[in-house]
Write a protein that holds these residues in place. Structure first.
Motif, PDB file in Angstrom:
ATOM      1  N   VAL A  69       0.877  -1.174   0.000  1.00  0.00           N
ATOM      2  CA  VAL A  69       0.000   0.000   0.000  1.00  0.00           C
ATOM      3  C   VAL A  69       0.915   1.226   0.000  1.00  0.00           C
ATOM      4  O   VAL A  69       1.718   1.411   0.919  1.00  0.00           O
ATOM      5  N   LYS A  70       0.815   1.995  -1.058  1.00  0.00           N
ATOM      6  CA  LYS A  70       1.690   3.168  -1.213  1.00  0.00           C
ATOM      7  C   LYS A  70       1.227   4.286  -0.271  1.00  0.00           C
ATOM      8  O   LYS A  70       0.031   4.494  -0.099  1.00  0.00           O
ATOM      9  N   GLY A  71       2.188   4.982   0.292  1.00  0.00           N
ATOM     10  CA  GLY A  71       1.886   6.177   1.081  1.00  0.00           C
ATOM     11  C   GLY A  71       0.921   5.935   2.224  1.00  0.00           C
ATOM     12  O   GLY A  71       0.073   6.775   2.515  1.00  0.00           O
ATOM     13  N   LEU A  72       1.048   4.810   2.900  1.00  0.00           N
ATOM     14  CA  LEU A  72       0.102   4.517   3.996  1.00  0.00           C
ATOM     15  C   LEU A  72       0.342   5.438   5.190  1.00  0.00           C
ATOM     16  O   LEU A  72      -0.579   5.808   5.907  1.00  0.00           O
ATOM     17  N   VAL A  73       1.606   5.783   5.395  1.00  0.00           N
ATOM     18  CA  VAL A  73       1.980   6.643   6.522  1.00  0.00           C
ATOM     19  C   VAL A  73       2.736   7.833   5.921  1.00  0.00           C
ATOM     20  O   VAL A  73       3.507   7.658   4.974  1.00  0.00           O
ATOM     21  N   SER A  74       2.526   9.035   6.483  1.00  0.00           N
ATOM     22  CA  SER A  74       3.242  10.191   5.918  1.00  0.00           C
ATOM     23  C   SER A  74       4.725  10.090   6.275  1.00  0.00           C
ATOM     24  O   SER A  74       5.096   9.492   7.302  1.00  0.00           O
ATOM     25  N   THR A  75       5.566  10.679   5.455  1.00  0.00           N
ATOM     26  CA  THR A  75       7.020  10.602   5.729  1.00  0.00           C
ATOM     27  C   THR A  75       7.342  11.340   7.038  1.00  0.00           C
ATOM     28  O   THR A  75       8.244  10.935   7.768  1.00  0.00           O
ATOM     29  N   GLU A  76       6.575  12.381   7.362  1.00  0.00           N
ATOM     30  CA  GLU A  76       6.803  13.102   8.633  1.00  0.00           C
ATOM     31  C   GLU A  76       6.538  12.168   9.822  1.00  0.00           C
ATOM     32  O   GLU A  76       7.297  12.147  10.794  1.00  0.00           O
ATOM     33  N   ASP A  77       5.436  11.418   9.747  1.00  0.00           N
ATOM     34  CA  ASP A  77       5.110  10.518  10.855  1.00  0.00           C
ATOM     35  C   ASP A  77       6.112   9.370  10.962  1.00  0.00           C
ATOM     36  O   ASP A  77       6.431   8.909  12.062  1.00  0.00           O
ATOM     37  N   ILE A  78       6.596   8.904   9.831  1.00  0.00           N
ATOM     38  CA  ILE A  78       7.643   7.864   9.871  1.00  0.00           C
ATOM     39  C   ILE A  78       8.885   8.438  10.554  1.00  0.00           C
ATOM     40  O   ILE A  78       9.489   7.790  11.433  1.00  0.00           O
ATOM     41  N   CYS A 122      -3.748 -17.190  11.436  1.00  0.00           N
ATOM     42  CA  CYS A 122      -3.866 -16.826  12.851  1.00  0.00           C
ATOM     43  C   CYS A 122      -3.374 -15.405  13.088  1.00  0.00           C
ATOM     44  O   CYS A 122      -3.683 -14.804  14.127  1.00  0.00           O
ATOM     45  N   SER A 123      -2.603 -14.875  12.161  1.00  0.00           N
ATOM     46  CA  SER A 123      -2.033 -13.537  12.373  1.00  0.00           C
ATOM     47  C   SER A 123      -1.668 -12.924  11.020  1.00  0.00           C
ATOM     48  O   SER A 123      -1.708 -13.607   9.985  1.00  0.00           O
ATOM     49  N   LEU A 124      -1.334 -11.655  11.039  1.00  0.00           N
ATOM     50  CA  LEU A 124      -0.848 -11.002   9.812  1.00  0.00           C
ATOM     51  C   LEU A 124       0.029  -9.833  10.224  1.00  0.00           C
ATOM     52  O   LEU A 124       0.016  -9.398  11.378  1.00  0.00           O
ATOM     53  N   GLY A 125       0.805  -9.356   9.249  1.00  0.00           N
ATOM     54  CA  GLY A 125       1.768  -8.322   9.622  1.00  0.00           C
ATOM     55  C   GLY A 125       1.908  -7.232   8.578  1.00  0.00           C
ATOM     56  O   GLY A 125       1.538  -7.397   7.403  1.00  0.00           O
ATOM     57  N   MET A 126       2.450  -6.130   9.041  1.00  0.00           N
ATOM     58  CA  MET A 126       2.694  -4.988   8.164  1.00  0.00           C
ATOM     59  C   MET A 126       4.131  -4.528   8.377  1.00  0.00           C
ATOM     60  O   MET A 126       4.567  -4.319   9.497  1.00  0.00           O
ATOM     61  N   MET A 127       4.856  -4.377   7.264  1.00  0.00           N
ATOM     62  CA  MET A 127       6.201  -3.818   7.311  1.00  0.00           C
ATOM     63  C   MET A 127       6.105  -2.430   6.699  1.00  0.00           C
ATOM     64  O   MET A 127       5.947  -2.300   5.477  1.00  0.00           O
ATOM     65  N   ALA A 128       6.173  -1.388   7.510  1.00  0.00           N
ATOM     66  CA  ALA A 128       6.107  -0.018   6.985  1.00  0.00           C
ATOM     67  C   ALA A 128       7.534   0.478   6.760  1.00  0.00           C
ATOM     68  O   ALA A 128       8.392   0.362   7.648  1.00  0.00           O
ATOM     69  N   ALA A 129       7.766   1.019   5.572  1.00  0.00           N
ATOM     70  CA  ALA A 129       9.135   1.411   5.201  1.00  0.00           C
ATOM     71  C   ALA A 129       9.562   2.658   5.960  1.00  0.00           C
ATOM     72  O   ALA A 129       8.907   3.706   5.874  1.00  0.00           O
ATOM     73  N   VAL A 148       9.921 -12.491  -4.406  1.00  0.00           N
ATOM     74  CA  VAL A 148       9.977 -11.129  -4.937  1.00  0.00           C
ATOM     75  C   VAL A 148      10.201 -10.191  -3.745  1.00  0.00           C
ATOM     76  O   VAL A 148       9.857 -10.530  -2.604  1.00  0.00           O
ATOM     77  N   THR A 149      10.803  -9.051  -4.026  1.00  0.00           N
ATOM     78  CA  THR A 149      11.058  -8.076  -2.966  1.00  0.00           C
ATOM     79  C   THR A 149      10.233  -6.827  -3.244  1.00  0.00           C
ATOM     80  O   THR A 149      10.473  -6.140  -4.223  1.00  0.00           O
ATOM     81  N   PRO A 150       9.261  -6.533  -2.391  1.00  0.00           N
ATOM     82  CA  PRO A 150       8.520  -5.277  -2.551  1.00  0.00           C
ATOM     83  C   PRO A 150       9.488  -4.096  -2.386  1.00  0.00           C
ATOM     84  O   PRO A 150      10.191  -4.028  -1.381  1.00  0.00           O
ATOM     85  N   GLU A 151       9.543  -3.252  -3.386  1.00  0.00           N
ATOM     86  CA  GLU A 151      10.406  -2.067  -3.276  1.00  0.00           C
ATOM     87  C   GLU A 151       9.513  -0.914  -2.836  1.00  0.00           C
ATOM     88  O   GLU A 151       8.441  -0.703  -3.398  1.00  0.00           O
ATOM     89  N   MET A 152       9.955  -0.183  -1.831  1.00  0.00           N
ATOM     90  CA  MET A 152       9.042   0.796  -1.231  1.00  0.00           C
ATOM     91  C   MET A 152       9.721   2.126  -0.977  1.00  0.00           C
ATOM     92  O   MET A 152      10.919   2.178  -0.669  1.00  0.00           O
ATOM     93  N   ASP A 153       8.941   3.187  -1.081  1.00  0.00           N
ATOM     94  CA  ASP A 153       9.388   4.496  -0.612  1.00  0.00           C
ATOM     95  C   ASP A 153       9.031   4.606   0.866  1.00  0.00           C
ATOM     96  O   ASP A 153       8.145   3.889   1.361  1.00  0.00           O
ATOM     97  N   LYS A 154       9.711   5.527   1.530  1.00  0.00           N
ATOM     98  CA  LYS A 154       9.427   5.765   2.947  1.00  0.00           C
ATOM     99  C   LYS A 154       7.921   6.010   3.121  1.00  0.00           C
ATOM    100  O   LYS A 154       7.343   6.828   2.385  1.00  0.00           O
ATOM    101  N   LEU A 209      15.469   0.405   7.291  1.00  0.00           N
ATOM    102  CA  LEU A 209      14.613   0.471   8.477  1.00  0.00           C
ATOM    103  C   LEU A 209      13.173   0.139   8.099  1.00  0.00           C
ATOM    104  O   LEU A 209      12.625   0.702   7.152  1.00  0.00           O
ATOM    105  N   ALA A 210      12.574  -0.782   8.839  1.00  0.00           N
ATOM    106  CA  ALA A 210      11.147  -1.069   8.664  1.00  0.00           C
ATOM    107  C   ALA A 210      10.516  -1.212  10.038  1.00  0.00           C
ATOM    108  O   ALA A 210      11.160  -1.683  10.984  1.00  0.00           O
TER     109      ALA A 210
END
Ligand code: AKG
Ligand code: FE2
Length: 310
Positions: free
Chosen positions: A36-45, A167-174, A208-214, A239-240
């Motif tokens: 999901v692109k731009g889920l968190v603002s770069t300022e908040d990251i 049973c679970s799921l995860g999110m890796m935020a860049a 495959v490796t998801p490539e992500m912006d901050k 950093l994730a």
């Protein structure tokens, strides 16, 4: 459900944060993960990063194969960053995905009545992970092995049959720009459909490796084979922020009750407290003195509390 597939080609998809939630759910069922692109603002990251930097720097070296020695971790993130709590853990897209895959509804006979109980998901673990230059790839694994989730082989996701499959799921935020070179999480699309005993072992050539912006986020079902990639750069630190949620009646990986001091728990809002585990999983998991654990945080409410059927 029927027209969504035509909108998306094969393979890992990158969708905007305002994509319809049905599309996100569909793609996760198909591929096991989505960006999901731009889920968190770069300022908040950046704010969350500043909050956890000291803990990352103070981390001890890992002795074992799961993390390379170049990796630094910061855990108990809900004790460290309210920005992380508000913008990642309680992020509406993440919460909607958790609610969809990890809410358990069961109906049991209770005397002559049929009683439905609803168990909502809560935190499994919260970790910032920074892979330094030269860090080797992690062994490919399923995070659902933590909760002994044994799976049968299926050819595609079936909403009825598979309603309790994960049973679970995860999110890796860049936390920075994440690439294959700097150790982005690699995963095998579709491997959430595999049985536990299926061999041979998961192979990095299928990844495959998801490539992500901050600020982008990779959300995956925890039965997907994945792992942190190799950091082949000489000067980049990947950093994730890893946020996992689990079904409400299973044991948490990171014990929120002991990891987060009670004064800090009280600084979070009610929804976040519930998601940490200050809440009962219906019908009866998690009580204190036979009451909802929220009364431990707010004993002043006890005067109105009643002991009731679960
Ligand atoms: O750092 C990563 O990219 C993945 C970490 C991971 O899979 C884990 O710690 O279970
Ligand atoms: Fe993992």
């Amino acid at each position: 459900m029927t027209i969504i597939p035509q909108k998306y080609g094969p393979g890992l998809q990158y969708v905007p944060s305002n994509a319809p939630i049905e599309d996100i759910l569909f793609l996760m069922k198909r591929d096991g993960g989505i960006v999901v692109k731009g889920l968190v603002s770069t300022e908040d990251i950046d704010k969350a990063h500043a909050d956890v930097r000291e803990a990352l720097d103070g981390d001890a070296e890992w002795n074992g194969d799961f993390f390379p020695k170049e990796t630094k971790r910061a855990s108990s993130l809900l004790a460290k960053s309210s920005t992380y709590a508000k913008t990642q853990v309680m992020n509406p897209v993440f919460q909607a995905v958790c609610a969809h895959f990890l809410t358990t509804r069961s109906t049991f006979w209770w005397g002559d009545k049929q009683k439905e109980s609803v168990s909502k998901p809560y935190i499994q673990s919260t970790t910032a992970i920074e892979i330094g230059p030269g860090g080797k790839a992690q062994p490919l694994h399923r995070d659902s092995y933590i909760n002994h989730n044994i799976l049968t082989e299926v050819s595609e996701w079936d909403d009825v049959r598979d309603r309790t499959r994960e049973c679970s799921l995860g999110m890796m935020a860049a936390g920075c720009k994440v690439t294959k070179q700097n150790g982005g999480t690699q995963f095998i699309p579709g491997s959430h459909l595999w049985s536990t005993e299926r061999g041979p072992s998961p192979n990095a050539k299928d990844c495959v490796t998801p490539e992500m912006d901050k600020g982008d986020a990779f959300i995956m079902l925890s039965s997907v084979y994945h792992g942190g990639g190799e950091n082949t750069t000489t000067d980049q630190y990947r950093l994730a922020f890893a946020t996992f949620a689990i079904r409400g009646y299973l044991r948490q990986e990171e014990n929120q009750y002991l990891a987060i001091p009670r004064e800090v728990v009280k600084e979070h809002d009610r929804e976040t407290q519930q998601f940490m585990g200050y809440y009962m999983s219906e019908p009866a998991c998690g009580y204190v003195e036979q009451l909802d654990p929220i009364y431990v945080l707010y004993p002043e409410l006890l005067k109105d509390a009643k002991l009731e059927d679960f």
